[in-house]
Design a protein around this motif. Structure first.
Motif, PDB file in Angstrom:
ATOM      1  N   LYS A 118       2.089  -3.705  -3.753  1.00 44.50           N
ATOM      2  CA  LYS A 118       2.115  -5.088  -3.261  1.00 44.50           C
ATOM      3  C   LYS A 118       2.298  -5.114  -1.739  1.00 44.50           C
ATOM      4  CE  LYS A 118       4.142  -9.521  -4.598  1.00 44.50           C
ATOM      5  NZ  LYS A 118       5.213 -10.185  -5.365  1.00 44.50           N
ATOM      6  N   GLU A 119       3.213  -4.261  -1.248  1.00 39.04           N
ATOM      7  CA  GLU A 119       3.462  -4.190   0.203  1.00 39.04           C
ATOM      8  C   GLU A 119       2.235  -3.651   0.940  1.00 39.04           C
ATOM      9  OE1 GLU A 119       6.974  -1.795   0.637  1.00 39.04           O
ATOM     10  OE2 GLU A 119       8.179  -3.189  -0.562  1.00 39.04           O
ATOM     11  N   MET A 120       1.605  -2.622   0.368  1.00 39.83           N
ATOM     12  CA  MET A 120       0.433  -2.026   1.017  1.00 39.83           C
ATOM     13  C   MET A 120      -0.756  -2.987   1.002  1.00 39.83           C
ATOM     14  SD  MET A 120       0.786   1.917  -0.343  1.00 39.83           S
ATOM     15  CE  MET A 120      -0.442   2.704   0.680  1.00 39.83           C
ATOM     16  N   MET A 121      -0.870  -3.775  -0.078  1.00 36.53           N
ATOM     17  CA  MET A 121      -1.953  -4.763  -0.151  1.00 36.53           C
ATOM     18  C   MET A 121      -1.760  -5.853   0.902  1.00 36.53           C
ATOM     19  SD  MET A 121      -2.503  -5.048  -4.269  1.00 36.53           S
ATOM     20  CE  MET A 121      -4.018  -5.939  -4.454  1.00 36.53           C
ATOM     21  N   GLU A 122      -0.498  -6.150   1.199  1.00 39.14           N
ATOM     22  CA  GLU A 122      -0.195  -7.135   2.244  1.00 39.14           C
ATOM     23  C   GLU A 122      -0.623  -6.587   3.611  1.00 39.14           C
ATOM     24  OE1 GLU A 122       0.699 -10.902   3.002  1.00 39.14           O
ATOM     25  OE2 GLU A 122       0.913 -10.021   0.993  1.00 39.14           O
ATOM     26  N   ILE A 254      -8.982  -6.917  -5.714  1.00 36.70           N
ATOM     27  CA  ILE A 254      -9.939  -5.830  -6.003  1.00 36.70           C
ATOM     28  C   ILE A 254     -10.334  -5.131  -4.707  1.00 36.70           C
ATOM     29  CG2 ILE A 254     -12.275  -5.319  -6.834  1.00 36.70           C
ATOM     30  CD1 ILE A 254     -11.918  -7.688  -8.832  1.00 36.70           C
ATOM     31  N   GLU A 255     -10.646  -5.939  -3.686  1.00 34.23           N
ATOM     32  CA  GLU A 255     -11.056  -5.376  -2.393  1.00 34.23           C
ATOM     33  C   GLU A 255      -9.889  -4.703  -1.693  1.00 34.23           C
ATOM     34  OE1 GLU A 255     -14.044  -4.999  -1.209  1.00 34.23           O
ATOM     35  OE2 GLU A 255     -14.985  -6.074  -2.857  1.00 34.23           O
ATOM     36  N   ALA A 256      -8.683  -5.290  -1.809  1.00 39.56           N
ATOM     37  CA  ALA A 256      -7.507  -4.711  -1.150  1.00 39.56           C
ATOM     38  C   ALA A 256      -7.243  -3.298  -1.662  1.00 39.56           C
ATOM     39  CB  ALA A 256      -6.285  -5.600  -1.378  1.00 39.56           C
ATOM     40  N   GLU A 257      -7.458  -3.090  -2.969  1.00 39.51           N
ATOM     41  CA  GLU A 257      -7.215  -1.766  -3.564  1.00 39.51           C
ATOM     42  C   GLU A 257      -8.118  -0.697  -2.953  1.00 39.51           C
ATOM     43  OE1 GLU A 257      -6.126  -0.639  -7.458  1.00 39.51           O
ATOM     44  OE2 GLU A 257      -5.957  -2.717  -8.134  1.00 39.51           O
ATOM     45  N   GLN A 258      -9.312  -1.114  -2.500  1.00 39.43           N
ATOM     46  CA  GLN A 258     -10.243  -0.146  -1.916  1.00 39.43           C
ATOM     47  C   GLN A 258      -9.692   0.441  -0.610  1.00 39.43           C
ATOM     48  OE1 GLN A 258     -12.993   0.383  -3.815  1.00 39.43           O
ATOM     49  NE2 GLN A 258     -12.274  -1.274  -5.130  1.00 39.43           N
ATOM     50  N   PHE A 259      -8.836  -0.330   0.078  1.00 43.85           N
ATOM     51  CA  PHE A 259      -8.315   0.109   1.378  1.00 43.85           C
ATOM     52  C   PHE A 259      -6.985   0.850   1.271  1.00 43.85           C
ATOM     53  CE2 PHE A 259     -10.938  -3.671   2.358  1.00 43.85           C
ATOM     54  CZ  PHE A 259     -11.840  -3.098   3.245  1.00 43.85           C
ATOM     55  N   ILE A 260      -6.423   0.900   0.054  1.00 47.83           N
ATOM     56  CA  ILE A 260      -5.108   1.533  -0.118  1.00 47.83           C
ATOM     57  C   ILE A 260      -5.259   3.038  -0.274  1.00 47.83           C
ATOM     58  CG2 ILE A 260      -3.183   1.775  -1.744  1.00 47.83           C
ATOM     59  CD1 ILE A 260      -3.315  -1.211  -2.228  1.00 47.83           C
ATOM     60  N   GLN A 262      -4.246   5.974  -2.031  1.00 47.20           N
ATOM     61  CA  GLN A 262      -3.619   6.204  -3.332  1.00 47.20           C
ATOM     62  C   GLN A 262      -2.554   7.305  -3.288  1.00 47.20           C
ATOM     63  OE1 GLN A 262      -4.222   4.439  -6.300  1.00 47.20           O
ATOM     64  NE2 GLN A 262      -5.403   3.056  -5.015  1.00 47.20           N
ATOM     65  N   ASP A 263      -2.822   8.379  -2.542  1.00 46.79           N
ATOM     66  CA  ASP A 263      -1.845   9.476  -2.453  1.00 46.79           C
ATOM     67  C   ASP A 263      -0.547   8.989  -1.819  1.00 46.79           C
ATOM     68  OD1 ASP A 263      -3.553  11.275  -3.620  1.00 46.79           O
ATOM     69  OD2 ASP A 263      -4.411  11.934  -1.710  1.00 46.79           O
ATOM     70  N   ARG A 264      -0.684   8.199  -0.749  1.00 43.46           N
ATOM     71  CA  ARG A 264       0.504   7.651  -0.081  1.00 43.46           C
ATOM     72  C   ARG A 264       1.232   6.675  -0.997  1.00 43.46           C
ATOM     73  NH1 ARG A 264       0.075   3.126   4.170  1.00 43.46           N
ATOM     74  NH2 ARG A 264       2.231   2.428   4.148  1.00 43.46           N
ATOM     75  N   LEU A 265       0.461   5.882  -1.747  1.00 41.75           N
ATOM     76  CA  LEU A 265       1.041   4.915  -2.689  1.00 41.75           C
ATOM     77  C   LEU A 265       1.908   5.623  -3.725  1.00 41.75           C
ATOM     78  CD1 LEU A 265       1.246   2.162  -4.230  1.00 41.75           C
ATOM     79  CD2 LEU A 265      -0.940   2.733  -5.290  1.00 41.75           C
TER      80      LEU A 265
END
Length: 469
Positions: A118-122, A254-260, A262-265
């Motif tokens: 949630k924080e990363m999507m923000e 959906i689009e926000a997830e593309q920029f996250i 994943q390893d860092r998450l």
């Protein structure tokens, strides 16, 4: 949460924050505030010393409805920490039908990952919004498709076609016209002028879960197998028609997830669960063994023994990676009406060195609970009914009477603490809630007489009181 922000969370400030939502129980609030502050203090220690400092787990003792769960939940909220609440009764000893105790750690990790996501999507919100705008513009004004290869019969028309220069010029003019049109649409989109326009969007279909019904012991394994097969299978896509406003809402995450990353998450999620996670184990008194060598007592003691390594510190495998439970704060709670904390197995008692005893609520506490907290019950009902044009005014004697009835019913029927207030208030406002909305604005005064009118007969009649309140 950054350490600079956490550093402001002194025990006094933590208690002040808890006071906004929970009435009384000062001693319990102080103890959980100190426990939380010690976690923050630990983070500023050298690595060599930090690894030896383990959290002091808390055992809360008190009747139902006095604020045990609320204290733990609000504490996690204040600290911005991953939190999970479980009932000890949902677990059974290994070999019996029921949940494995390790599932609570996996749930904590899931919550932690979701918090970080949630924080990363923000953080990537602006990028995601731009990507969503591009998709919507593409749906409204599709970009020019590549020209298909010329057919055999077109070969004979080559001499009747315009020259290459003229063809290129036409293409440039078409491109410029398309670009201008897309820019106009984008501007209108940003000005919210196209919110009700219907468009067709291509979305990935949610795959149905695989390996369903394997049983509790295979639950997490089933999820992991399912995810593994999903990643191998091609994603199905489906076209859906919807308004632009709805497309924004659906496409943005959906689009926000593309920029996250994943390893860092996963790394941050696991780290936060291990070092800041709070697990609240409710109804711990229900797994106390009564001394019988057979029957349910066997499983009860078995649950305690299964809980022990988790609380002491072990490594639990999750779908995101291994998690150490050594630095997770465990808060256990129970009424202990039919048993004592000393009835728990000695090893488990030792893992909850801090004891917080919560006192039963008085009538004065009920009056304060109805009005003082930020999320007070009466405020909630006032806001709800205001939406239907009803102004509900609670007088002092009306509030006092509701608190009095709640206390009296708790004394004579079953003491369920502050939860009784919800039943009382709901019954008092039942008729008003049913009649609303009415034509035009109207005001209702809830005083002592009104409360007695709605509840008087029920309170006097013992049978009715036991079934209704």
């Amino acid at each position: 949460m950054e350490f600079a922000v956490e550093n402001e969370l002194t025990p006094k400030k933590i208690v002040a924050e808890l006071d906004k939502y929970i009435i009384g129980q000062t001693e319990a609030k102080k103890l959980v505030a100190i426990a939380l502050r010690n976690r923050i203090r630990r983070l500023s220690l050298d690595e060599e010393i930090r690894k030896d400092v383990i959290p002091k787990n808390i055992l809360m003792i008190g009747p139902t409805g006095v604020g045990k769960t609320e204290i733990a939940r609000r504490l996690a909220e204040i600290a911005n920490a991953p939190f999970v609440k479980v009932e000890a009764t949902r677990f059974t000893e290994v070999g019996y039908v029921g949940k494995n105790v390790e599932t609570m750690v996996r749930e904590l990790v899931d919550n932690s990952i979701n918090m970080v996501k949630k924080e990363m999507m923000e953080e990537v919100k602006e990028k995601a919004q731009r990507a969503v705008e591009e998709r919507i513009v593409e749906a409204l004004v599709p970009s020019k498709k590549k020209k298909q290869q010329a057919s055999f019969t077109d070969m004979f028309q080559v001499f009747t076609q315009p020259s290459q220069f003229e063809r290129d010029k036409n293409v440039r003019e078409e491109d410029e016209s398309l670009f201008r049109k897309r820019e106009e649409v984008l501007q209108k989109l940003r000005n919210k002028e196209l919110e009700d326009v219907e468009i067709e969007i291509e979305l990935e279909e949610q795959a149905s879960p695989l390996f369903v019904g394997l049983g509790p012991e295979f639950e997490d394994m089933g999820i992991q197998f399912g995810e593994m097969f999903e990643s191998l299978m091609p994603k199905k896509k489906k076209k859906r028609r919807m308004k632009v406003s709805e497309a924004r809402r659906i496409l943005e995450p959906i689009e926000a997830e593309q920029f996250i990353d994943q390893d860092r998450l996963f790394q941050e999620g696991l780290d936060r669960a291990q070092n800041q996670g709070i697990v609240f184990i409710d109804e711990i008194d229900k797994v106390v063994s009564k001394g019988s060598p057979s029957g349910p007592d066997v499983s009860r003691e078995g649950v305690q023994r299964d809980l022990l390594p988790i609380v002491e510190g072990t490594t639990v495998l999750t779908k995101y990676g291994p998690v150490k439970t050594d630095y997770i704060l465990f808060i256990a709670a129970g009424a202990f009406s039919d048993s004592k904390p000393s009835d728990l197995i000695p090893e488990l008692q030792g893992r909850f060195p801090i004891r917080a005893e919560l006192s039963p609520l008085t009538k004065e506490d009920f009056v304060r609970i109805l009005t003082q907290p930020k999320n007070a019950i009466l405020k909630q009902y006032q806001y709800l009914l205001k939406t239907d044009g009803v102004d509900v005014v609670f007088t002092e004697d009306g509030i006092d009477r509701m608190a009095d009835i709640a206390y009296e019913v708790n004394e004579k029927v079953e003491n369920i603490g502050a939860r009784r207030l919800y039943t009382i208030v709901e019954k008092v406002l039942e008729e008003i809630s049913y009649e609303a909305p009415a034509s035009g604005q109207w005001e209702v005064k809830v005083d002592k007489n009104y409360v007695d009118l709605r509840l008087g007969d029920i309170v006097l009649n013992e049978d009715l009181r036991e079934f209704i309140l």
